[in-house]
Scaffold this motif. Structure first.
Motif, PDB file in Angstrom:
ATOM      1  N   ALA A   1      68.025  42.160  27.791  1.00 12.27           N
ATOM      2  CA  ALA A   1      68.533  41.966  26.440  1.00 12.27           C
ATOM      3  C   ALA A   1      69.208  43.124  25.754  1.00 12.27           C
ATOM      4  CB  ALA A   1      67.411  41.534  25.634  1.00 12.27           C
ATOM      5  N   ALA A   2      68.768  44.285  26.464  1.00 16.45           N
ATOM      6  CA  ALA A   2      69.497  45.698  25.863  1.00 16.45           C
ATOM      7  C   ALA A   2      71.074  45.751  25.949  1.00 16.45           C
ATOM      8  CB  ALA A   2      68.862  46.650  26.235  1.00 16.45           C
TER       9      ALA A   2
ATOM     10  N   GLU B   1      55.412  56.233  23.051  1.00 20.32           N
ATOM     11  CA  GLU B   1      56.634  55.831  22.296  1.00 20.32           C
ATOM     12  C   GLU B   1      57.794  55.681  23.384  1.00 20.32           C
ATOM     13  OE1 GLU B   1      57.247  54.229  19.706  1.00 20.32           O
ATOM     14  OE2 GLU B   1      59.313  54.397  19.245  1.00 20.32           O
TER      15      GLU B   1
ATOM     16  N   LEU C   1      61.780  48.144  25.833  1.00 26.82           N
ATOM     17  CA  LEU C   1      62.675  47.484  25.332  1.00 26.82           C
ATOM     18  C   LEU C   1      64.012  47.849  25.803  1.00 26.82           C
ATOM     19  CD1 LEU C   1      61.717  47.940  21.579  1.00 26.82           C
ATOM     20  CD2 LEU C   1      61.376  45.847  22.856  1.00 26.82           C
ATOM     21  N   ARG C   2      64.338  49.157  26.062  1.00 24.43           N
ATOM     22  CA  ARG C   2      65.837  49.563  26.276  1.00 24.43           C
ATOM     23  C   ARG C   2      66.174  49.384  27.570  1.00 24.43           C
ATOM     24  NH1 ARG C   2      68.114  48.631  21.085  1.00 24.43           N
ATOM     25  NH2 ARG C   2      66.674  49.709  19.513  1.00 24.43           N
TER      26      ARG C   2
ATOM     27  N   ARG D   1      66.592  53.906  15.729  1.00 23.61           N
ATOM     28  CA  ARG D   1      65.836  52.865  15.174  1.00 23.61           C
ATOM     29  C   ARG D   1      64.358  53.021  15.495  1.00 23.61           C
ATOM     30  NH1 ARG D   1      68.112  48.169  13.273  1.00 23.61           N
ATOM     31  NH2 ARG D   1      66.042  47.912  12.349  1.00 23.61           N
ATOM     32  N   HIS D   2      64.066  53.827  16.570  1.00 17.57           N
ATOM     33  CA  HIS D   2      62.697  54.113  16.952  1.00 17.57           C
ATOM     34  C   HIS D   2      62.043  55.214  15.931  1.00 17.57           C
ATOM     35  CE1 HIS D   2      62.953  51.261  20.360  1.00 17.57           C
ATOM     36  NE2 HIS D   2      64.245  51.717  20.582  1.00 17.57           N
ATOM     37  N   ARG D   3      61.194  54.466  15.235  1.00 22.39           N
ATOM     38  CA  ARG D   3      60.639  55.506  13.985  1.00 22.39           C
ATOM     39  C   ARG D   3      59.643  56.345  14.649  1.00 22.39           C
ATOM     40  NH1 ARG D   3      59.572  50.012  11.128  1.00 22.39           N
ATOM     41  NH2 ARG D   3      59.270  49.264  13.425  1.00 22.39           N
ATOM     42  N   HIS D   4      59.141  56.194  15.723  1.00 25.56           N
ATOM     43  CA  HIS D   4      57.897  57.293  15.952  1.00 25.56           C
ATOM     44  C   HIS D   4      58.654  58.430  16.769  1.00 25.56           C
ATOM     45  CE1 HIS D   4      54.898  54.746  14.707  1.00 25.56           C
ATOM     46  NE2 HIS D   4      55.156  53.732  15.395  1.00 25.56           N
TER      47      HIS D   4
ATOM     48  N   HIS E   1      57.150  52.637  25.032  1.00 25.92           N
ATOM     49  CA  HIS E   1      57.572  51.755  24.375  1.00 25.92           C
ATOM     50  C   HIS E   1      59.312  51.346  24.249  1.00 25.92           C
ATOM     51  CE1 HIS E   1      57.821  48.648  21.119  1.00 25.92           C
ATOM     52  NE2 HIS E   1      58.645  49.435  20.396  1.00 25.92           N
TER      53      HIS E   1
HETATM   54  C1  LIG Z   1      67.834  43.781  22.566  1.00 27.61           C
HETATM   55  C2  LIG Z   1      67.499  44.280  21.223  1.00 27.61           C
HETATM   56  C3  LIG Z   1      68.216  43.729  20.162  1.00 27.61           C
HETATM   57  C4  LIG Z   1      68.197  44.169  18.918  1.00 27.61           C
HETATM   58  N1  LIG Z   1      69.003  43.604  17.863  1.00 27.61           N
HETATM   59  C5  LIG Z   1      69.018  44.128  16.906  1.00 27.61           C
HETATM   60  C6  LIG Z   1      69.775  43.700  15.938  1.00 27.61           C
HETATM   61  O1  LIG Z   1      70.477  42.740  16.294  1.00 27.61           O
HETATM   62  N2  LIG Z   1      69.585  44.141  14.425  1.00 27.61           N
HETATM   63  C7  LIG Z   1      68.738  45.025  14.052  1.00 27.61           C
HETATM   64  O2  LIG Z   1      68.456  45.519  12.904  1.00 27.61           O
HETATM   65  N3  LIG Z   1      68.010  45.699  14.988  1.00 27.61           N
HETATM   66  C8  LIG Z   1      67.985  45.056  16.340  1.00 27.61           C
HETATM   67  N4  LIG Z   1      67.327  45.782  17.126  1.00 27.61           N
HETATM   68  C9  LIG Z   1      66.410  46.756  16.943  1.00 27.61           C
HETATM   69  C10 LIG Z   1      64.942  46.430  16.709  1.00 27.61           C
HETATM   70  O3  LIG Z   1      64.717  45.256  15.670  1.00 27.61           O
HETATM   71  C11 LIG Z   1      64.065  47.679  16.315  1.00 27.61           C
HETATM   72  O4  LIG Z   1      64.370  48.279  15.091  1.00 27.61           O
HETATM   73  C12 LIG Z   1      64.101  48.381  17.421  1.00 27.61           C
HETATM   74  O5  LIG Z   1      63.905  47.977  18.526  1.00 27.61           O
HETATM   75  C13 LIG Z   1      62.875  49.468  17.072  1.00 27.61           C
HETATM   76  O6  LIG Z   1      61.798  49.025  17.870  1.00 27.61           O
HETATM   77  P1  LIG Z   1      60.342  48.841  17.220  1.00 27.61           P
HETATM   78  O7  LIG Z   1      60.457  48.587  15.654  1.00 27.61           O
HETATM   79  O8  LIG Z   1      59.554  48.027  18.131  1.00 27.61           O
HETATM   80  O9  LIG Z   1      59.739  50.358  17.181  1.00 27.61           O
HETATM   81  P2  LIG Z   1      59.229  51.728  17.084  1.00 27.61           P
HETATM   82  O10 LIG Z   1      60.027  52.318  15.791  1.00 27.61           O
HETATM   83  O11 LIG Z   1      59.801  52.408  18.273  1.00 27.61           O
HETATM   84  O12 LIG Z   1      58.042  51.520  16.887  1.00 27.61           O
HETATM   85  C14 LIG Z   1      57.161  51.336  18.048  1.00 27.61           C
HETATM   86  C15 LIG Z   1      55.990  50.243  17.614  1.00 27.61           C
HETATM   87  O13 LIG Z   1      55.163  51.026  16.384  1.00 27.61           O
HETATM   88  C16 LIG Z   1      54.944  49.901  15.628  1.00 27.61           C
HETATM   89  N5  LIG Z   1      55.513  50.089  14.206  1.00 27.61           N
HETATM   90  C17 LIG Z   1      56.477  51.076  13.903  1.00 27.61           C
HETATM   91  N6  LIG Z   1      56.528  51.226  12.623  1.00 27.61           N
HETATM   92  C18 LIG Z   1      55.680  50.341  11.973  1.00 27.61           C
HETATM   93  C19 LIG Z   1      55.844  49.694  10.777  1.00 27.61           C
HETATM   94  N7  LIG Z   1      56.204  50.416   9.679  1.00 27.61           N
HETATM   95  N8  LIG Z   1      54.774  48.700  10.468  1.00 27.61           N
HETATM   96  C20 LIG Z   1      54.035  48.209  11.438  1.00 27.61           C
HETATM   97  N9  LIG Z   1      54.283  48.447  12.786  1.00 27.61           N
HETATM   98  C21 LIG Z   1      55.152  49.429  13.132  1.00 27.61           C
HETATM   99  C22 LIG Z   1      55.336  48.631  16.159  1.00 27.61           C
HETATM  100  O14 LIG Z   1      54.317  47.978  17.095  1.00 27.61           O
HETATM  101  C23 LIG Z   1      56.508  49.027  16.814  1.00 27.61           C
HETATM  102  O15 LIG Z   1      56.817  48.020  17.917  1.00 27.61           O
HETATM  103  C24 LIG Z   1      67.493  45.337  18.583  1.00 27.61           C
HETATM  104  C25 LIG Z   1      66.535  45.933  19.655  1.00 27.61           C
HETATM  105  C26 LIG Z   1      66.484  45.455  20.944  1.00 27.61           C
HETATM  106  C27 LIG Z   1      65.800  45.958  21.865  1.00 27.61           C
END
Ligand SMILES: Cc1cc2nc3c(=O)[nH]c(=O)nc-3n(C[C@H](O)[C@H](O)[C@H](O)COP(=O)(O)OP(=O)(O)OC[C@H]3O[C@@H](n4cnc5c(N)ncnc54)[C@H](O)[C@@H]3O)c2cc1C
Length: 195
Positions: A166-167, A154, A161-162, A75-78, A157
């Motif tokens: 909560a992780a 990244e 989170l992880r 899920r970490h897009r970067h 970051h």
């Molecule tokens: C404890 C926990 C529980 C979770 N539970 C769920 C769940 O139940 N369901 C679910 O679907 N997901 C869940 N997630 C996943 C969460 O929603 C994020 O998808 C995941 O943590 C990736 O993190 P991120 O979006 O911060 O970051 P990354 O993709 O790592 O990006 C880093 C940062 O870059 C910026 N960024 C990246 N892309 C964009 C963009 N397109 N627009 C603007 N800013 C951007 C943001 O500041 C972001 O924080 C959970 C995550 C955690 C840690």
């Protein structure tokens, strides 16, 4: 059937001091200031939140975790990922990641559950079902090999989170191993991250 623990390996052969010097060189262009103590400079940019400088360095990790943790990591897009495919790999036996606990806390019960799952998968493949379809019966705890490349910003970051409470417990194990590697190789980058 094999039951294994998750593993994390940094595949880059890195020189921490050289990386800090590179970050200092990139970061100091903005003020045209003289090079000096790279470690203090990197510590100060992190403290000030000037973290884009950290994007100049990326690291690649070889990770073996289960499918569920893989899904969370990706899920970490970067970050960039290349993941073992359950479409193209035909398993002769299943390798699974040991869960923290089973309903009765017994490895024996888990082993039996997984052996039944393995039998179901192998039965389907023997009947001519393609692995990409037979995978429907594979468990989330299936061991999965992947490479993850991410820049230091990244990585920070992801670790914040992880490694937190909560992780998911198994995500915390994997993130903790990444953190341990960075604490050894590049401590200043993660010294503010508590786990
Ligand atoms: C404890 C926990 C529980 C979770 N539970 C769920 C769940 O139940 N369901 C679910 O679907 N997901 C869940 N997630 C996943 C969460 O929603 C994020 O998808 C995941 O943590 C990736 O993190 P991120 O979006 O911060 O970051 P990354 O993709 O790592 O990006 C880093 C940062 O870059 C910026 N960024 C990246 N892309 C964009 C963009 N397109 N627009 C603007 N800013 C951007 C943001 O500041 C972001 O924080 C959970 C995550 C955690 C840690």
């Amino acid at each position: 059937m094999k039951i294994i623990e998750p593993t994390v390996e940094l595949i880059d052969d890195i020189d921490g001091a050289q990386i800090l010097r590179k970050l200092e060189r990139c970061g100091k262009v903005s003020r045209q200031s003289k090079l000096g103590d790279a470690e203090s400079f990197v510590r100060s940019i992190i403290k000030r939140g000037h973290e884009s400088v950290l994007e100049h360095v990326s690291l690649t990790f070889h990770i073996i975790c289960d499918r569920a943790i893989m899904a969370e990591l990706t899920r970490h897009r970067h970050a960039s990922f290349t993941v073992e495919s359950t479409r193209y790999v035909k398993y002769d036996e299943l390798t699974v990641i040991k869960p923290f606990s089973t309903p009765d806390g017994s490895d024996f019960t888990f082993w039996h559950m997984m052996r039944d799952t393995e039998r179901n998968y192998l039965f389907l493949v023997e009947q001519g079902v393609k692995p990409e379809l037979a995978r429907a019966v594979l468990p989330l705890c299936l061991a999965t090999e992947l490479y993850m490349t991410a820049n230091l910003r990244e990585l920070r970051h992801i670790l914040k989170l992880r490694t937190g409470n909560a992780a998911h417990p198994q995500m915390r194990v994997v993130a903790g191993k990444i953190l341990d590697i960075l604490r050894e190789k590049l401590p200043v980058i993660v010294e503010d991250i508590k786990s």
